[in-house]
Design a protein around this motif. Structure first.
Motif, PDB file in Angstrom:
ATOM      1  N   ILE A 165       0.841  -1.199   0.000  1.00  0.00           N
ATOM      2  CA  ILE A 165       0.000   0.000   0.000  1.00  0.00           C
ATOM      3  C   ILE A 165       0.876   1.250   0.000  1.00  0.00           C
ATOM      4  CG2 ILE A 165      -1.777   1.305   1.227  1.00  0.00           C
ATOM      5  CD1 ILE A 165      -2.718  -1.337  -0.065  1.00  0.00           C
ATOM      6  N   ASP A 166       1.945   1.230   0.774  1.00  0.00           N
ATOM      7  CA  ASP A 166       2.878   2.359   0.778  1.00  0.00           C
ATOM      8  C   ASP A 166       3.494   2.564  -0.601  1.00  0.00           C
ATOM      9  OD1 ASP A 166       2.392   2.803   3.459  1.00  0.00           O
ATOM     10  OD2 ASP A 166       4.155   1.689   4.150  1.00  0.00           O
ATOM     11  N   ALA A 167       3.804   1.456  -1.275  1.00  0.00           N
ATOM     12  CA  ALA A 167       4.387   1.556  -2.621  1.00  0.00           C
ATOM     13  C   ALA A 167       3.388   2.145  -3.609  1.00  0.00           C
ATOM     14  CB  ALA A 167       4.864   0.179  -3.087  1.00  0.00           C
ATOM     15  N   SER A 194      -8.904 -11.511  -4.426  1.00  0.00           N
ATOM     16  CA  SER A 194      -8.777 -10.946  -3.080  1.00  0.00           C
ATOM     17  C   SER A 194      -7.336 -10.592  -2.727  1.00  0.00           C
ATOM     18  CB  SER A 194      -9.341 -11.918  -2.048  1.00  0.00           C
ATOM     19  OG  SER A 194      -8.556 -13.094  -1.983  1.00  0.00           O
ATOM     20  N   TYR A 195      -6.345 -11.224  -3.380  1.00  0.00           N
ATOM     21  CA  TYR A 195      -4.948 -10.898  -3.082  1.00  0.00           C
ATOM     22  C   TYR A 195      -4.476  -9.644  -3.809  1.00  0.00           C
ATOM     23  CZ  TYR A 195      -4.097 -13.415  -7.488  1.00  0.00           C
ATOM     24  OH  TYR A 195      -4.130 -13.835  -8.804  1.00  0.00           O
ATOM     25  N   GLU A 196      -5.323  -9.115  -4.697  1.00  0.00           N
ATOM     26  CA  GLU A 196      -4.965  -7.887  -5.403  1.00  0.00           C
ATOM     27  C   GLU A 196      -5.286  -6.667  -4.538  1.00  0.00           C
ATOM     28  OE1 GLU A 196      -5.289  -8.234 -10.001  1.00  0.00           O
ATOM     29  OE2 GLU A 196      -7.010  -9.339  -9.196  1.00  0.00           O
ATOM     30  N   ILE A 197      -4.668  -5.564  -4.911  1.00  0.00           N
ATOM     31  CA  ILE A 197      -4.788  -4.292  -4.199  1.00  0.00           C
ATOM     32  C   ILE A 197      -5.563  -3.305  -5.066  1.00  0.00           C
ATOM     33  CG2 ILE A 197      -3.435  -2.320  -3.354  1.00  0.00           C
ATOM     34  CD1 ILE A 197      -1.192  -4.292  -2.732  1.00  0.00           C
ATOM     35  N   PRO A 198      -6.462  -2.519  -4.463  1.00  0.00           N
ATOM     36  CA  PRO A 198      -6.782  -2.436  -3.039  1.00  0.00           C
ATOM     37  C   PRO A 198      -8.090  -3.139  -2.708  1.00  0.00           C
ATOM     38  CG  PRO A 198      -7.446  -0.419  -4.134  1.00  0.00           C
ATOM     39  CD  PRO A 198      -6.927  -1.342  -5.211  1.00  0.00           C
ATOM     40  N   ASN A 199      -8.244  -3.574  -1.453  1.00  0.00           N
ATOM     41  CA  ASN A 199      -9.574  -3.926  -0.986  1.00  0.00           C
ATOM     42  C   ASN A 199     -10.306  -2.625  -0.649  1.00  0.00           C
ATOM     43  OD1 ASN A 199      -8.845  -3.134   1.648  1.00  0.00           O
ATOM     44  ND2 ASN A 199      -8.301  -5.223   2.252  1.00  0.00           N
ATOM     45  N   ILE A 200     -11.535  -2.718  -0.168  1.00  0.00           N
ATOM     46  CA  ILE A 200     -12.333  -1.506  -0.011  1.00  0.00           C
ATOM     47  C   ILE A 200     -11.740  -0.543   1.026  1.00  0.00           C
ATOM     48  CG2 ILE A 200     -13.931  -2.546   1.671  1.00  0.00           C
ATOM     49  CD1 ILE A 200     -16.175  -0.872   0.252  1.00  0.00           C
ATOM     50  N   ASP A 201     -11.226  -1.069   2.132  1.00  0.00           N
ATOM     51  CA  ASP A 201     -10.629  -0.190   3.143  1.00  0.00           C
ATOM     52  C   ASP A 201      -9.367   0.474   2.618  1.00  0.00           C
ATOM     53  OD1 ASP A 201     -12.618  -0.760   5.015  1.00  0.00           O
ATOM     54  OD2 ASP A 201     -11.544  -2.505   5.789  1.00  0.00           O
ATOM     55  N   GLU A 202      -8.572  -0.293   1.874  1.00  0.00           N
ATOM     56  CA  GLU A 202      -7.350   0.256   1.286  1.00  0.00           C
ATOM     57  C   GLU A 202      -7.673   1.311   0.237  1.00  0.00           C
ATOM     58  OE1 GLU A 202      -5.033  -3.994   1.947  1.00  0.00           O
ATOM     59  OE2 GLU A 202      -5.796  -3.431  -0.032  1.00  0.00           O
ATOM     60  N   MET A 203      -8.737   1.074  -0.534  1.00  0.00           N
ATOM     61  CA  MET A 203      -9.153   2.057  -1.542  1.00  0.00           C
ATOM     62  C   MET A 203      -9.492   3.382  -0.867  1.00  0.00           C
ATOM     63  SD  MET A 203      -9.730   2.578  -4.856  1.00  0.00           S
ATOM     64  CE  MET A 203     -10.171   1.050  -5.720  1.00  0.00           C
ATOM     65  N   LEU A 204     -10.276   3.322   0.199  1.00  0.00           N
ATOM     66  CA  LEU A 204     -10.648   4.543   0.919  1.00  0.00           C
ATOM     67  C   LEU A 204      -9.420   5.241   1.497  1.00  0.00           C
ATOM     68  CD1 LEU A 204     -13.809   3.098   2.661  1.00  0.00           C
ATOM     69  CD2 LEU A 204     -13.821   4.997   1.027  1.00  0.00           C
ATOM     70  N   ASP A 205      -8.500   4.459   2.027  1.00  0.00           N
ATOM     71  CA  ASP A 205      -7.281   5.009   2.610  1.00  0.00           C
ATOM     72  C   ASP A 205      -6.416   5.682   1.547  1.00  0.00           C
ATOM     73  OD1 ASP A 205      -5.093   5.353   4.540  1.00  0.00           O
ATOM     74  OD2 ASP A 205      -4.138   3.696   3.473  1.00  0.00           O
TER      75      ASP A 205
END
Length: 309
Positions: A165-167, A194-205
Motif C-alpha cells: 500500500i505504501d508503494a 482478493s490478493y490484489e490491491i486495493p480492498n475496499i478499506d485500502e481504496m478509501l485510505d
C-alpha cells in the motif's frame, strides 16, 4: 481519430478488449458504431500496430485509456501489464510508473478524460484463490474447508499488504502530479482477486491522500460481484462507500464467478448498478472477445432498457 468532446449520460464506450476479434481495426470501428457505441476505451489489449491503425481512422472518440496502453515489452521482455505499481522491487515499481506516464501522455493527446489503473497485488499464492473459487463453484461455500481457506487467505493478505500500500501511494504521488499537468484524471480500479490491491478499506485510505479531481475510483461491476460471491466485500458496499469518488465503470455480466459476459447474459444485479451510478460517471462496456457478436450487438439496448445509458 479526433479528440474527444464532452461526455454525456447517453454516451457509452466500448473497450478495445472486444477488438481482439478483429484483424482490421476499421472493421472493429464499423461494428462498434453499428452496435450503438459512441466512444472507445483504449485497453491494455492494444498493440502499437493496432493503436496506430485506430489513430488513422477519422471520427473515433476516446473516453478513457486503461494503463498500460499500448501493452509493449518491459526491460526484461515481459508485457508491461505484468508490472505492478505496488511492487516492493523499486526497479519494477519505477518501470510501472514510467509505462503509466506514457499512457497518460496518450490520453492527454487524445483528450481522453481518464486513465484507469491497476494498483498491483500482494505476493500471496494465487493457487489459494483458485482453490477457494473451486470450492465455491462446487457448492461448498458453507464447508469448514472453504471457511478455513478463506480465513487463511485473508490473514496472509492482511499480514503482507502494508508495504505494498505504501508503494502504491508512492507511485500515485508521482503520477498524480504528472496527470494533473496534462489535464487527465486517474482512476484506481477495484480488482477481481482478493490478493490484489486495493480492498475496499485500502481504496478509501489511498484515495484520502489525493484530491478527487486528480485521483478517483473506477468501479468494475464484474470484479465487485465476483469478490462478493465467496463472501468478501458485498457489491453494494463499494458503491455506497465510494459514490463520491466514482469516476467511471466497467459494465459486463457475471455467471457464477466468471465475468466479462456481454451485459444481459448473466446474473448481475443491474438494478443496483442503475440506482447507484452517478450521472456523470463514464460508462464503458468491457466485453470479453469470446462473446458472440450478436450478444455484443445487444449490449447497448440492454443497458438502455435498464436506465444505465
Amino acid at each position: 481519430m479526433q479528440v474527444s468532446g464532452e461526455i454525456t449520460l447517453t454516451d457509452i464506450s466500448l473497450s478495445t478488449m472486444w477488438s481482439m476479434n478483429y484483424q482490421n481495426m476499421t472493421e472493429f470501428i464499423r461494428d462498434a458504431r453499428e452496435f450503438g457505441f459512441t466512444h472507445l476505451e483504449l485497453n491494455t489489449s492494444l498493440t502499437p500496430g493496432k493503436l496506430n491503425e485506430l489513430r488513422a481512422i477519422e471520427g473515433v472518440e476516446v473516453s478513457s485509456v486503461h494503463a498500460p496502453c499500448p501493452n509493449t515489452l518491459t526491460s526484461d521482455g515481459s508485457r508491461a501489464s505484468s508490472l505492478s505499481l505496488s511492487s516492493l522491487n523499486e526497479d519494477e515499481r519505477q518501470e510501472a510508473v514510467n509505462f503509466t506516464k506514457s499512457t497518460i501522455d496518450l490520453a492527454s493527446e487524445l483528450k481522453a478524460r481518464v486513465v484507469i489503473l491497476h494498483a498491483g497485488w500482494v505476493d500471496a499464492n494465487p493457487e489459494m484463490e483458485k482453490e477457494l473459487r473451486n470450492l465455491h463453484e462446487r457448492g461448498l461455500a458453507e464447508s469448514d474447508e472453504f471457511q478455513d481457506l478463506k480465513c487463511k487467505l485473508t490473514n496472509i493478505r492482511g499480514f503482507m499488504a502494508c508495504p505494498h500500500i505504501d508503494a502504491v501511494k508512492e507511485s500515485l504521488l508521482e503520477l498524480a502530479g504528472y496527470a494533473r499537468a496534462r489535464k487527465v484524471q486517474l482512476a484506481l480500479e477495484n480488482r477481481v482477486n482478493s490478493y490484489e490491491i486495493p480492498n475496499i478499506d485500502e481504496m478509501l485510505d489511498i484515495l484520502e491522500e489525493f484530491q478527487p479531481e486528480v485521483v478517483g475510483y473506477w468501479h468494475d461491476v464484474g470484479h465487485a460481484e465476483i469478490q462478493a460471491r465467496p463472501g468478501f466485500t458485498p457489491h453494494d458496499e463499494w458503491l455506497m462507500a465510494l459514490e463520491e469518488r466514482l469516476i467511471g465503470t466497467h459494465l459486463h455480466d457475471v455467471r457464477g464467478i466468471r465475468d466479462h459476459f456481454a451485459p444481459g447474459l448473466g446474473e448481475q444485479n443491474w438494478d443496483l448498478i442503475a440506482e447507484s451510478l452517478p450521472k456523470n460517471a463514464l460508462r464503458v462496456c468491457e466485453i470479453g472477445e469470446w462473446n458472440d457478436s450478436e450478444d455484443a450487438h445487444k449490449a447497448v439496448a440492454f443497458l438502455q432498457s435498464k436506465g444505465i445509458v
